[in-house]
Design an enzyme around this catalytic site. Structure first.
Site, PDB file in Angstrom:
ATOM      1  N   CYS A  49       4.336   3.210   8.814  1.00 60.86           N
ATOM      2  CA  CYS A  49       4.552   4.473   8.094  1.00 60.86           C
ATOM      3  C   CYS A  49       5.563   5.334   8.842  1.00 60.86           C
ATOM      4  O   CYS A  49       5.422   5.576  10.045  1.00 60.86           O
ATOM      5  CB  CYS A  49       3.235   5.227   7.930  1.00 60.86           C
ATOM      6  N   ASN A  53       8.747  -7.717   3.489  1.00 59.06           N
ATOM      7  CA  ASN A  53       8.734  -6.469   2.715  1.00 59.06           C
ATOM      8  C   ASN A  53      10.068  -5.750   2.889  1.00 59.06           C
ATOM      9  O   ASN A  53      10.607  -5.686   3.986  1.00 59.06           O
ATOM     10  CB  ASN A  53       7.570  -5.605   3.214  1.00 59.06           C
ATOM     11  N   GLY A  54      10.581  -5.217   1.776  1.00 59.43           N
ATOM     12  CA  GLY A  54      11.802  -4.421   1.852  1.00 59.43           C
ATOM     13  C   GLY A  54      12.889  -4.895   0.920  1.00 59.43           C
ATOM     14  O   GLY A  54      13.333  -6.045   1.002  1.00 59.43           O
ATOM     15  N   ARG A  87       8.146   0.062  -4.042  1.00 58.55           N
ATOM     16  CA  ARG A  87       8.629   0.988  -5.071  1.00 58.55           C
ATOM     17  C   ARG A  87       9.031   0.287  -6.364  1.00 58.55           C
ATOM     18  O   ARG A  87       8.830   0.826  -7.450  1.00 58.55           O
ATOM     19  CB  ARG A  87       9.819   1.785  -4.509  1.00 58.55           C
ATOM     20  N   PRO A 108       0.840  -1.203   0.000  1.00 59.91           N
ATOM     21  CA  PRO A 108       0.000   0.000   0.000  1.00 59.91           C
ATOM     22  C   PRO A 108       0.871   1.247   0.000  1.00 59.91           C
ATOM     23  O   PRO A 108       1.680   1.440   0.909  1.00 59.91           O
ATOM     24  CB  PRO A 108      -0.803  -0.136   1.304  1.00 59.91           C
ATOM     25  N   MET A 109       0.728   2.071  -1.040  1.00 63.43           N
ATOM     26  CA  MET A 109       1.551   3.278  -1.172  1.00 63.43           C
ATOM     27  C   MET A 109       0.669   4.452  -1.582  1.00 63.43           C
ATOM     28  O   MET A 109      -0.034   4.385  -2.604  1.00 63.43           O
ATOM     29  CB  MET A 109       2.645   3.071  -2.221  1.00 63.43           C
ATOM     30  N   ALA A 110       0.709   5.507  -0.791  1.00 65.37           N
ATOM     31  CA  ALA A 110      -0.106   6.689  -1.067  1.00 65.37           C
ATOM     32  C   ALA A 110       0.207   7.241  -2.451  1.00 65.37           C
ATOM     33  O   ALA A 110       1.363   7.452  -2.802  1.00 65.37           O
ATOM     34  CB  ALA A 110       0.149   7.761  -0.007  1.00 65.37           C
ATOM     35  N   GLN A 127      -6.445  -0.691   4.637  1.00 65.19           N
ATOM     36  CA  GLN A 127      -5.407  -0.346   5.602  1.00 65.19           C
ATOM     37  C   GLN A 127      -5.703   1.012   6.231  1.00 65.19           C
ATOM     38  O   GLN A 127      -5.973   1.986   5.522  1.00 65.19           O
ATOM     39  CB  GLN A 127      -4.019  -0.319   4.963  1.00 65.19           C
TER      40      GLN A 127
END
Length: 322
Positions: free
Chosen positions: A104, A204-205, A229, A20-22, A74
């Site tokens: 976040c 994640n990462g 990303r 989830p990415m704004a 989320q």
């Protein structure tokens, strides 16, 4: 086909998930990623206050299509009781899962005790998840970082608290809040979380390639892999394809399609403006991409964006052929 894992009683088919990415993981792009094999959808994070105050923009972020299921809403906030009330409200919209963002790192969120700021207060996390899992019928999950900073890497404590208070899954970003996105993600720490709990764990990462997917699975034994990303402008990652294996014509075709989706969902003018940040990600890896970027970010129409990219690809493909 058997499910890859379950989130309580919700089957998940496949292991790759768009983070989830704004501003990026909106409904149009999630639908594209689902077409390419993404296994479940996470909405962009929404604020508890926006839900409580019935903010139209907040609820717009919770739009989803049936073909996205399982769908995870989320949310982020710093008041454990307000979060419960907000989640009870949005549960009525029909998500399969509700996730609490505790990862976040943005100052306006983490600095106010929400997002990664929650990691400073394990007792609050305990109360929050106890309230949530006792009040909601859908599974509740949590996304965390390793801690606030290198001195307070309390990821094992927080993971234990989440499981003991009814969480159905934990997604772990392998950095602390103070790292933001710098340094290397600690996949070994994610492996520790996986070994310490019985519920599914998503890693994640620093997953940027197909080889990274295989390596993070091997290192962590995770149930799923969340890609952030590196998946923007590259939905092919969900087909286990690297950027360098995507042809210019494939990119142009996808850019056209994605643009059409944005225009249909947001309207032409807003859709084009919002797409520009996606467009500059699609051109990553192209020859002389930095020369093209300024033209894209100033484009005012879909036709301009397409023509600039097509001309650039044509120019450099001819140059390379010569």
């Amino acid at each position: 086909m058997n499910p890859s894992f379950y989130i309580r009683n919700v089957p998940v088919y496949g292991e790759l998930i768009l983070a989830p990415m704004a501003g990026f993981s909106d409904m149009p792009y999630r639908l594209i990623c689902r077409r390419f094999g993404m296994s479940m959808s996470y909405t962009e994070v929404v604020s508890v206050s926006g839900i409580v105050w019935n903010n139209k923009k907040t609820f717009k972020l919770l739009d989803f299509k049936e073909e996205e299921r399982p769908v995870t809403f989320q949310v982020v906030g710093n008041d454990e009781y307000q979060i419960t009330e907000a989640c009870k409200k949005i549960e009525q919209l029909g998500p399969d899962i509700i996730d609490i963002n505790m990862g976040c790192s943005v100052s306006d969120i983490a600095g106010k005790g929400a997002g990664a700021g929650m990691l400073k207060h394990p007792s609050k996390i305990s109360k929050m998840f106890n309230n949530l899992t006792g009040s909601l019928s859908v599974p509740v999950t949590g996304k965390i970082r390793l801690g606030w900073d290198h001195k307070t890497r309390n990821y094992l404590e927080v993971s234990r608290i989440l499981e003991e208070n009814g969480a159905s899954l934990i997604a772990v970003h392998g950095r602390t809040r103070s790292q933001y996105f710098s340094g290397a993600a600690d996949w070994d720490a994610i492996a520790e979380v996986k070994q310490s709990v019985k519920i599914p764990v998503i890693a994640n990462g620093d997953v940027r390639s197909v080889a990274d997917i295989a390596e993070i699975k091997k290192r962590t034994a995770c149930d799923g892999v969340m890609i952030g990303r590196a998946a923007i402008g590259h939905p092919w990652i969900f087909q286990y394809k690297d950027r360098e294996n995507i042809s210019g014509s494939e990119k142009i075709e996808m850019i056209r399609y994605h643009l059409d989706c944005m225009k249909e969902y947001y309207g032409h003018a807003i859709g084009v403006v919002l797409f520009r940040k996606h467009a500059v990600k699609y051109i990553v890896g192209l020859p002389k991409a930095t020369e093209l970027r300024p033209y894209i970010v100033r484009s005012k129409s879909a036709e301009e964006i397409i023509s600039y990219i097509a001309a650039h690809l044509n120019r450099y493909s001819k140059h390379e052929a010569a």
